[in-house]
Structures are given as structure tokens and as C-alpha cells.
Motif scaffolding. Structure first.
Motif, PDB file in Angstrom:
ATOM      1  N   THR A  66       0.830  -1.197   0.000  1.00  0.00           N
ATOM      2  CA  THR A  66       0.000   0.000   0.000  1.00  0.00           C
ATOM      3  C   THR A  66       0.868   1.251   0.000  1.00  0.00           C
ATOM      4  O   THR A  66       0.353   2.364  -0.095  1.00  0.00           O
ATOM      5  N   GLY A  67       2.168   1.073   0.134  1.00  0.00           N
ATOM      6  CA  GLY A  67       3.085   2.203   0.073  1.00  0.00           C
ATOM      7  C   GLY A  67       3.240   2.711  -1.348  1.00  0.00           C
ATOM      8  O   GLY A  67       2.583   2.234  -2.285  1.00  0.00           O
ATOM      9  N   ASN A  68       4.152   3.659  -1.508  1.00  0.00           N
ATOM     10  CA  ASN A  68       4.269   4.339  -2.800  1.00  0.00           C
ATOM     11  C   ASN A  68       5.229   3.656  -3.774  1.00  0.00           C
ATOM     12  O   ASN A  68       5.502   4.195  -4.844  1.00  0.00           O
ATOM     13  N   GLY A  69       5.727   2.514  -3.386  1.00  0.00           N
ATOM     14  CA  GLY A  69       6.582   1.763  -4.303  1.00  0.00           C
ATOM     15  C   GLY A  69       8.047   2.115  -4.207  1.00  0.00           C
ATOM     16  O   GLY A  69       8.885   1.465  -4.846  1.00  0.00           O
ATOM     17  N   ALA A  70       8.379   3.141  -3.453  1.00  0.00           N
ATOM     18  CA  ALA A  70       9.792   3.463  -3.271  1.00  0.00           C
ATOM     19  C   ALA A  70      10.451   2.370  -2.436  1.00  0.00           C
ATOM     20  O   ALA A  70       9.827   1.769  -1.569  1.00  0.00           O
ATOM     21  N   GLY A  71      11.720   2.117  -2.741  1.00  0.00           N
ATOM     22  CA  GLY A  71      12.444   1.110  -1.982  1.00  0.00           C
ATOM     23  C   GLY A  71      12.831  -0.087  -2.832  1.00  0.00           C
ATOM     24  O   GLY A  71      12.389  -0.222  -3.981  1.00  0.00           O
ATOM     25  N   PRO A  72      13.649  -0.964  -2.279  1.00  0.00           N
ATOM     26  CA  PRO A  72      14.239  -2.076  -3.058  1.00  0.00           C
ATOM     27  C   PRO A  72      13.316  -3.281  -3.162  1.00  0.00           C
ATOM     28  O   PRO A  72      13.558  -4.321  -2.550  1.00  0.00           O
ATOM     29  N   ILE A  73      12.257  -3.137  -3.935  1.00  0.00           N
ATOM     30  CA  ILE A  73      11.239  -4.191  -3.994  1.00  0.00           C
ATOM     31  C   ILE A  73      10.994  -4.703  -5.408  1.00  0.00           C
ATOM     32  O   ILE A  73      10.219  -5.640  -5.595  1.00  0.00           O
ATOM     33  N   TRP A  74      11.652  -4.144  -6.408  1.00  0.00           N
ATOM     34  CA  TRP A  74      11.233  -4.372  -7.788  1.00  0.00           C
ATOM     35  C   TRP A  74      12.128  -5.353  -8.533  1.00  0.00           C
ATOM     36  O   TRP A  74      13.337  -5.441  -8.277  1.00  0.00           O
ATOM     37  N   SER A  75      11.540  -6.054  -9.481  1.00  0.00           N
ATOM     38  CA  SER A  75      12.277  -6.924 -10.408  1.00  0.00           C
ATOM     39  C   SER A  75      11.788  -6.637 -11.811  1.00  0.00           C
ATOM     40  O   SER A  75      10.588  -6.446 -12.048  1.00  0.00           O
ATOM     41  N   LYS A  76      12.717  -6.643 -12.734  1.00  0.00           N
ATOM     42  CA  LYS A  76      12.360  -6.369 -14.127  1.00  0.00           C
ATOM     43  C   LYS A  76      11.838  -7.646 -14.786  1.00  0.00           C
ATOM     44  O   LYS A  76      12.466  -8.698 -14.701  1.00  0.00           O
ATOM     45  N   ILE A  77      10.688  -7.564 -15.433  1.00  0.00           N
ATOM     46  CA  ILE A  77      10.144  -8.745 -16.098  1.00  0.00           C
ATOM     47  C   ILE A  77      10.020  -8.581 -17.607  1.00  0.00           C
ATOM     48  O   ILE A  77       9.768  -9.564 -18.310  1.00  0.00           O
ATOM     49  N   ALA A  78      10.173  -7.394 -18.116  1.00  0.00           N
ATOM     50  CA  ALA A  78      10.112  -7.208 -19.573  1.00  0.00           C
ATOM     51  C   ALA A  78      10.777  -5.891 -19.923  1.00  0.00           C
ATOM     52  O   ALA A  78      10.795  -4.956 -19.109  1.00  0.00           O
TER      53      ALA A  78
END
Ligand SMILES: [Cu+2]
Length: 316
Positions: free
Chosen positions: A110-122
Motif C-alpha cells: 500500500t506504500g508508494n513503491g519506493a524502496g528495493p522491492i522491484w524486479s524487471k520482467i520485460a
């Protein structure tokens, strides 16, 4: 509105004919309807994010405002993200705004997406003289990719961004009137399936994207034959569900050293099966485009994102 220096620059950085936001999603070709503020965390306006330190780089303005719904899909499903300028099926985005389209996933927050949470899928960048944005416009705003086939069920954010490079020959940090323009959009998904993989590249846009990145400070007005897509490699544990299938192997995009926690080469151009071997139709090009990406350097045009009159913050 917060009237910072960056905001001031942004306010003068756009024309009404330039920008884009996401309209909606299709799952395996089935239109999920207008997703704006329904399952998309629709930003306050269709302007870009240029400050790499801004938390808006992750999920744009409004990124911390959870939308009420989720798109239901299954691991391995083919997804279509559909963009627009002002209205569905319109001119989509100014053709000057060439650049890559990159898609990331993160466990739902529910946060704003900032931070080390992402992985590239395309990802799709530049190949055979054609940019991902060229294809987006030709496809009426639609960009296809496939969810990892072995994705663990659960709720996720899928973030797709257009990076417009028409002012990217200069870093925003050096000149706030220019710089790469990021158009991120985050879509809420509830994913089913029997997979067990939660992509774990742990990419953080605010630290992972930098102005030292050759894909973020990139001059489209000089000759070039390739483009280094920024960010990590495409997540290697994606079950092979990423590609369009028809594209031949090609040299991997060169990511910034140290940005890729996995050693596997990224999948190449997953979005479009067969890019045209020749230049895109001239009807898609305007005088602001370089005459040939591999030919003689074109004269840098006056910016299509610098309006003659002061722009209002809201441009939808
Ligand atoms: Cu623009």
C-alpha cells in the motif's frame, strides 16, 4: 501543490500534446475496462517524473494511493498495457518521445513503491531503427508482455514505464529544464497459479537509476546503433514466459555495472515478435526526429516539451 524547484521545472516541461498515462489492461486479450483509479494508481497528471530522487519515480504521483481493485490474472498470462495521451486510442504520446518501455513487478504494497522491492520482467528498447515508443504508437498505445510463468500467487504491483529520451542528452541534475522523462504507472494485480517464485532482484529506482547510467543520459541526436536499457537484467527465474517468441537472439542490453543482481543475460525485446527490418513508417515521424538513428547526427531540435506559454500543472 508543493512548489519546489523541480515542480517549477516540471510545470514548464510539458505541452498538452506530449505526455501519456495508462488507460487500462487486457489479460490474454480480454479488456479489463477503464483502469484509471480503479486498478491503476493513476497519477495526478500525465506529465513526467525527471528527478531520480523523487519517490514518484516508482509509482508516479498518487503512487501511495492504493486503488480499490485488482486485475485478476494467472502466472504466465499475456498482458497488454494500454496507454493514451488524453483519450483512449488517440495519438498516445508525442512521437518525439522516443525511448524504451520497461516493466517491473513487486509484491503488493500500500506504500508508494519506493524502496528495493522491484524486479524487471520485460523490456523493449531500440532495435532495427525502431524504438519501443514507436511500436507503442503504432499499436494504438498497447504494449504486450507475459507474466512470469512460475510466479507465486498473490497480490503484486506491476509497474510499466515509458522513458522519453528527447531531452535526455542532458541530465536533469545538470539542467532541470531537460533530462530523461519517466512515465511510470503502477497496476494492482491479484495473480493465481501454482508457481513458487517471487522475483527478488530488489531493485530500487531511486538508487538503481542514476545520471551516470548511459541509458538515462543518452543523446538521440547523435549517431547511435544501440541503446543500453537501464536497470537490472530481466529477472532470470521468470520461467521463460517473457518473450514474444519470434524475436531472434540478440546482444543483451548493457546494464550499468553492478545493477544486475543476477548473471543471466536479459531476454531481448520481449514485447513485439517481429520488429520491422526497415525504418518505421514516415507517418510516425515528425521533423523533431533524427533522420536516421545510425546516420548523420541530426540537429537537436527545440524542445517539443517547452511550451511558449506557461503550462498548468494539470494537463489531462
Ligand atoms: Cu512530454
Amino acid at each position: 501543490m508543493r512548489f519546489t524547484i523541480a515542480t517549477f521545472a516540471l510545470a514548464f516541461a510539458g505541452t498538452a500534446s506530449a505526455h501519456a498515462t495508462m488507460f487500462g489492461v487486457s489479460v490474454n486479450g480480454v479488456d479489463q475496462g477503464d483502469g484509471r483509479n480503479v486498478y491503476i494508481r493513476t497519477p495526478l497528471d500525465n506529465g513526467p517524473v525527471k528527478d531520480l530522487a523523487s519517490p514518484n519515480l516508482a509509482c508516479n504521483t498518487n503512487g501511495g494511493e492504493a486503488a480499490p481493485s485488482f486485475v485478476k490474472a494467472a502466472a504466465g498470462d499475456r498482458l497488454t498495457f494500454e496507454w493514451q495521451h488524453d483519450n483512449r486510442g488517440d495519438d498516445i504520446i508525442d512521437p518525439s518521445h522516443v525511448g524504451p518501455i520497461i516493466t517491473y513487478i513487486a509484491p503488493f504494497t500500500t506504500g508508494n513503491g519506493a524502496g528495493p522491492i522491484w524486479s524487471k520482467i520485460a523490456q523493449d528498447g531500440f532495435s532495427n531503427g525502431v524504438w519501443a515508443v514507436d511500436k507503442l504508437i503504432a499499436n494504438k498505445g498497447k504494449n504486450d508482455f507475459t507474466l512470469p510463468a512460475n510466479l507465486a500467487p498473490g497480490k503484486y504491483l506491476v509497474r510499466q514505464e515509458i522513458i522519453a529520451l528527447h531531452e535526455a542528452e542532458t541530465a536533469f541534475s545538470a539542467n532541470a529544464a531537460r533530462g530523461a522523462q519517466f512515465y511510470p504507472s503502477c497496476v494492482q494485480f491479484e495473480i493465481s497459479g501454482s508457481g513458487t517464485v517471487v522475483p527478488n532482484e530488489n531493485f530500487d529506482f531511486n538508487t538503481g537509476y542514476t545520471f551516470a547510467d548511459p541509458g538515462i543520459v543518452f543523446n538521440i541526436y547523435t549517431a547511435f546503433s544501440s541503446y543500453p536499457i537501464p536497470g537490472p537484467a530481466v529477472f532470470s527465474g521468470n520461467g521463460g514466459g517473457n518473450g514474444g517468441g519470434a524475436a531472434p537472439p540478440a546482444p543483451a542490453p548493457t546494464s550499468r555495472p553492478g545493477s544486475a543482481p543476477t548473471a543471466a543475460p536479459p531476454a531481448q525485446n520481449p514485447n513485439i515478435p517481429a520488429p520491422p527490418a526497415v525504418q518505421p513508417p514516415t507517418t510516425l515521424q515528425t521533423s523533431v526526429r533524427p533522420s536516421s538513428p545510425t546516420g548523420a547526427p541530426a540537429t537537436q531540435p527545440s524542445s517539443p516539451c517547452t511550451p511558449a506559454q506557461p503550462a498548468r500543472r494539470r494537463r489531462r
